[in-house]
Every structure is written in C-alpha cells, then in structure tokens.
Design a protein around this motif. Structure first.
Motif, PDB file in Angstrom:
ATOM      1  N   ALA A  11       0.844  -1.189   0.000  1.00 21.66           N
ATOM      2  CA  ALA A  11       0.000   0.000   0.000  1.00 21.66           C
ATOM      3  C   ALA A  11       0.880   1.240   0.000  1.00 21.66           C
ATOM      4  O   ALA A  11       1.919   1.279   0.656  1.00 21.66           O
ATOM      5  CB  ALA A  11      -0.901  -0.016   1.228  1.00 21.66           C
ATOM      6  N   TYR A  12       0.471   2.255  -0.745  1.00 24.34           N
ATOM      7  CA  TYR A  12       1.265   3.457  -0.910  1.00 24.34           C
ATOM      8  C   TYR A  12       0.349   4.672  -0.919  1.00 24.34           C
ATOM      9  O   TYR A  12      -0.736   4.624  -1.502  1.00 24.34           O
ATOM     10  CB  TYR A  12       2.036   3.371  -2.237  1.00 24.34           C
ATOM     11  CG  TYR A  12       3.056   4.462  -2.429  1.00 24.34           C
ATOM     12  CD1 TYR A  12       4.231   4.465  -1.698  1.00 24.34           C
ATOM     13  CD2 TYR A  12       2.849   5.478  -3.349  1.00 24.34           C
ATOM     14  CE1 TYR A  12       5.178   5.465  -1.880  1.00 24.34           C
ATOM     15  CE2 TYR A  12       3.789   6.475  -3.530  1.00 24.34           C
ATOM     16  CZ  TYR A  12       4.949   6.460  -2.799  1.00 24.34           C
ATOM     17  OH  TYR A  12       5.877   7.447  -2.982  1.00 24.34           O
ATOM     18  N   PHE A  13       0.772   5.746  -0.248  1.00 27.30           N
ATOM     19  CA  PHE A  13      -0.018   6.965  -0.144  1.00 27.30           C
ATOM     20  C   PHE A  13       0.813   8.171  -0.540  1.00 27.30           C
ATOM     21  O   PHE A  13       2.008   8.237  -0.247  1.00 27.30           O
ATOM     22  CB  PHE A  13      -0.499   7.171   1.300  1.00 27.30           C
ATOM     23  CG  PHE A  13      -1.344   6.052   1.805  1.00 27.30           C
ATOM     24  CD1 PHE A  13      -2.710   6.066   1.613  1.00 27.30           C
ATOM     25  CD2 PHE A  13      -0.776   4.977   2.461  1.00 27.30           C
ATOM     26  CE1 PHE A  13      -3.494   5.029   2.063  1.00 27.30           C
ATOM     27  CE2 PHE A  13      -1.554   3.935   2.920  1.00 27.30           C
ATOM     28  CZ  PHE A  13      -2.918   3.961   2.719  1.00 27.30           C
ATOM     29  N   VAL A  14       0.165   9.146  -1.174  1.00 30.42           N
ATOM     30  CA  VAL A  14       0.798  10.427  -1.490  1.00 30.42           C
ATOM     31  C   VAL A  14      -0.162  11.521  -1.037  1.00 30.42           C
ATOM     32  O   VAL A  14      -1.354  11.488  -1.371  1.00 30.42           O
ATOM     33  CB  VAL A  14       1.084  10.593  -2.994  1.00 30.42           C
ATOM     34  CG1 VAL A  14       1.775  11.924  -3.258  1.00 30.42           C
ATOM     35  CG2 VAL A  14       1.917   9.445  -3.526  1.00 30.42           C
ATOM     36  N   PHE A  61     -10.415  11.755   4.152  1.00 33.81           N
ATOM     37  CA  PHE A  61     -10.171  12.662   5.270  1.00 33.81           C
ATOM     38  C   PHE A  61     -11.348  12.548   6.228  1.00 33.81           C
ATOM     39  O   PHE A  61     -12.499  12.458   5.798  1.00 33.81           O
ATOM     40  CB  PHE A  61     -10.090  14.118   4.796  1.00 33.81           C
ATOM     41  CG  PHE A  61      -8.810  14.463   4.099  1.00 33.81           C
ATOM     42  CD1 PHE A  61      -7.676  14.801   4.834  1.00 33.81           C
ATOM     43  CD2 PHE A  61      -8.732  14.467   2.724  1.00 33.81           C
ATOM     44  CE1 PHE A  61      -6.500  15.131   4.195  1.00 33.81           C
ATOM     45  CE2 PHE A  61      -7.558  14.795   2.074  1.00 33.81           C
ATOM     46  CZ  PHE A  61      -6.434  15.131   2.818  1.00 33.81           C
ATOM     47  N   GLU A  62     -11.067  12.570   7.533  1.00 31.77           N
ATOM     48  CA  GLU A  62     -12.170  12.649   8.479  1.00 31.77           C
ATOM     49  C   GLU A  62     -12.705  14.075   8.420  1.00 31.77           C
ATOM     50  O   GLU A  62     -12.055  14.958   7.865  1.00 31.77           O
ATOM     51  CB  GLU A  62     -11.715  12.209   9.885  1.00 31.77           C
ATOM     52  CG  GLU A  62     -10.533  12.938  10.454  1.00 31.77           C
ATOM     53  CD  GLU A  62     -10.901  14.223  11.173  1.00 31.77           C
ATOM     54  OE1 GLU A  62     -12.022  14.371  11.659  1.00 31.77           O
ATOM     55  OE2 GLU A  62     -10.034  15.096  11.237  1.00 31.77           O
ATOM     56  N   ILE A  89      -6.533  11.049   8.395  1.00 31.04           N
ATOM     57  CA  ILE A  89      -6.908  10.355   7.175  1.00 31.04           C
ATOM     58  C   ILE A  89      -7.219   8.923   7.568  1.00 31.04           C
ATOM     59  O   ILE A  89      -6.480   8.308   8.338  1.00 31.04           O
ATOM     60  CB  ILE A  89      -5.754  10.392   6.164  1.00 31.04           C
ATOM     61  CG1 ILE A  89      -5.462  11.844   5.770  1.00 31.04           C
ATOM     62  CG2 ILE A  89      -6.069   9.538   4.951  1.00 31.04           C
ATOM     63  CD1 ILE A  89      -4.128  12.035   5.123  1.00 31.04           C
ATOM     64  N   VAL A  90      -8.308   8.395   7.076  1.00 31.59           N
ATOM     65  CA  VAL A  90      -8.695   7.018   7.337  1.00 31.59           C
ATOM     66  C   VAL A  90      -8.502   6.235   6.041  1.00 31.59           C
ATOM     67  O   VAL A  90      -8.965   6.652   4.985  1.00 31.59           O
ATOM     68  CB  VAL A  90     -10.167   6.927   7.782  1.00 31.59           C
ATOM     69  CG1 VAL A  90     -10.544   5.487   8.063  1.00 31.59           C
ATOM     70  CG2 VAL A  90     -10.412   7.812   8.995  1.00 31.59           C
ATOM     71  N   GLN A 116      -6.611   1.941   8.903  1.00 31.68           N
ATOM     72  CA  GLN A 116      -5.461   2.674   9.429  1.00 31.68           C
ATOM     73  C   GLN A 116      -5.779   4.160   9.479  1.00 31.68           C
ATOM     74  O   GLN A 116      -6.388   4.699   8.567  1.00 31.68           O
ATOM     75  CB  GLN A 116      -4.247   2.441   8.521  1.00 31.68           C
ATOM     76  CG  GLN A 116      -2.975   3.031   9.038  1.00 31.68           C
ATOM     77  CD  GLN A 116      -2.471   2.299  10.254  1.00 31.68           C
ATOM     78  OE1 GLN A 116      -2.208   1.116  10.211  1.00 31.68           O
ATOM     79  NE2 GLN A 116      -2.353   3.003  11.345  1.00 31.68           N
ATOM     80  N   TYR A 117      -5.344   4.830  10.565  1.00 31.88           N
ATOM     81  CA  TYR A 117      -5.509   6.273  10.700  1.00 31.88           C
ATOM     82  C   TYR A 117      -4.151   6.937  10.571  1.00 31.88           C
ATOM     83  O   TYR A 117      -3.171   6.454  11.132  1.00 31.88           O
ATOM     84  CB  TYR A 117      -6.106   6.618  12.070  1.00 31.88           C
ATOM     85  CG  TYR A 117      -7.503   6.112  12.245  1.00 31.88           C
ATOM     86  CD1 TYR A 117      -8.588   6.921  11.935  1.00 31.88           C
ATOM     87  CD2 TYR A 117      -7.743   4.830  12.715  1.00 31.88           C
ATOM     88  CE1 TYR A 117      -9.880   6.463  12.086  1.00 31.88           C
ATOM     89  CE2 TYR A 117      -9.037   4.366  12.866  1.00 31.88           C
ATOM     90  CZ  TYR A 117     -10.093   5.185  12.561  1.00 31.88           C
ATOM     91  OH  TYR A 117     -11.370   4.732  12.705  1.00 31.88           O
ATOM     92  N   PHE A 118      -4.080   8.053   9.849  1.00 34.71           N
ATOM     93  CA  PHE A 118      -2.850   8.804   9.656  1.00 34.71           C
ATOM     94  C   PHE A 118      -3.055  10.247  10.103  1.00 34.71           C
ATOM     95  O   PHE A 118      -4.125  10.814   9.888  1.00 34.71           O
ATOM     96  CB  PHE A 118      -2.442   8.848   8.179  1.00 34.71           C
ATOM     97  CG  PHE A 118      -2.215   7.519   7.568  1.00 34.71           C
ATOM     98  CD1 PHE A 118      -0.983   6.905   7.666  1.00 34.71           C
ATOM     99  CD2 PHE A 118      -3.216   6.869   6.888  1.00 34.71           C
ATOM    100  CE1 PHE A 118      -0.758   5.663   7.092  1.00 34.71           C
ATOM    101  CE2 PHE A 118      -3.005   5.637   6.309  1.00 34.71           C
ATOM    102  CZ  PHE A 118      -1.784   5.040   6.418  1.00 34.71           C
ATOM    103  N   ASP A 119      -2.016  10.846  10.642  1.00 32.67           N
ATOM    104  CA  ASP A 119      -1.961  12.277  10.893  1.00 32.67           C
ATOM    105  C   ASP A 119      -1.849  12.946   9.527  1.00 32.67           C
ATOM    106  O   ASP A 119      -0.921  12.663   8.771  1.00 32.67           O
ATOM    107  CB  ASP A 119      -0.749  12.565  11.760  1.00 32.67           C
ATOM    108  CG  ASP A 119      -0.441  14.028  11.945  1.00 32.67           C
ATOM    109  OD1 ASP A 119      -0.988  14.872  11.224  1.00 32.67           O
ATOM    110  OD2 ASP A 119       0.382  14.337  12.818  1.00 32.67           O
ATOM    111  N   SER A 120      -2.758  13.839   9.171  1.00 31.39           N
ATOM    112  CA  SER A 120      -2.732  14.435   7.836  1.00 31.39           C
ATOM    113  C   SER A 120      -1.590  15.432   7.642  1.00 31.39           C
ATOM    114  O   SER A 120      -1.248  15.753   6.521  1.00 31.39           O
ATOM    115  CB  SER A 120      -4.070  15.105   7.521  1.00 31.39           C
ATOM    116  OG  SER A 120      -4.301  16.187   8.383  1.00 31.39           O
ATOM    117  N   VAL A 121      -0.973  15.895   8.718  1.00 33.63           N
ATOM    118  CA  VAL A 121       0.105  16.875   8.595  1.00 33.63           C
ATOM    119  C   VAL A 121       1.413  16.218   8.192  1.00 33.63           C
ATOM    120  O   VAL A 121       2.115  16.671   7.303  1.00 33.63           O
ATOM    121  CB  VAL A 121       0.285  17.660   9.917  1.00 33.63           C
ATOM    122  CG1 VAL A 121       1.469  18.599   9.823  1.00 33.63           C
ATOM    123  CG2 VAL A 121      -0.985  18.423  10.247  1.00 33.63           C
TER     124      VAL A 121
END
Length: 90
Positions: free
Chosen positions: A29-32, A58-59, A65-66, A81-86
């Motif tokens: 899995a990859y995110f940008v 985005f929540e 980010i979910v 998975q939850y990510f800090d958007s910053v």
C-alpha cells in the motif's frame, strides 16, 4: 482519492517499486499527500503484506486520514489505518 476543505489531496494505491519501498517482492500500500498547490507533502509505503488501498478519506475536520487497506492472499483480511494528515504519522 479524497480532498479536504483546504483542497489538499490524499491518493492511495499500491507500488512494487524498490525505490518507493524496502522490498519489491510483493505490492505494498502506498499513499501520497498533495498540498492545495499540488506539491507533494509526504509519501508513505506500508510494508506489511497489506498490498492495496481500497479507500482513503479525510475525516470531517481534516486532522486525520482514514484508509482501508486490503491484505495479500497469504494473510487476507482488511486493515483500517488512521494517519496524521500533517506528517503522515500512524
């Protein structure tokens, strides 16, 4: 892909590129995360046999980010998975 109220964009997918992850044996899995001006803010590869992003959003406040990440055929299942958007921190 999703856009927050400030026009930042998160894109999820998968990669097998050895330059984007530590192992190219299976897709990961990859995110940008892009700023509202189109600049890349951060990228992340999840190297744990979860190899495809089924959804990313985005929540409502845009703070987190979910992501729904599906597993490989060897482990199966789905990871939320939850990510800090910053900074993209888990």
């Amino acid at each position: 892909m999703d856009m927050d109220s400030s026009s930042n964009i998160i894109v999820g997918g998968y990669t097998s590129s050895p330059t984007l992850q530590s192992s190219a044996t299976v897709p990961n899995a990859y995110f940008v995360f892009y700023s509202s001006t189109g600049s890349i803010v951060w990228t992340m590869s999840i190297n744990n046999n979860y190899n495809s992003v089924a959804a990313v959003k985005f929540e409502p406040l845009g703070t987190y980010i979910v992501a729904v990440i599906t597993g490989s055929t060897t482990i199966g299942g789905t990871l939320v998975q939850y990510f800090d958007s910053v900074e993209g921190n888990l």
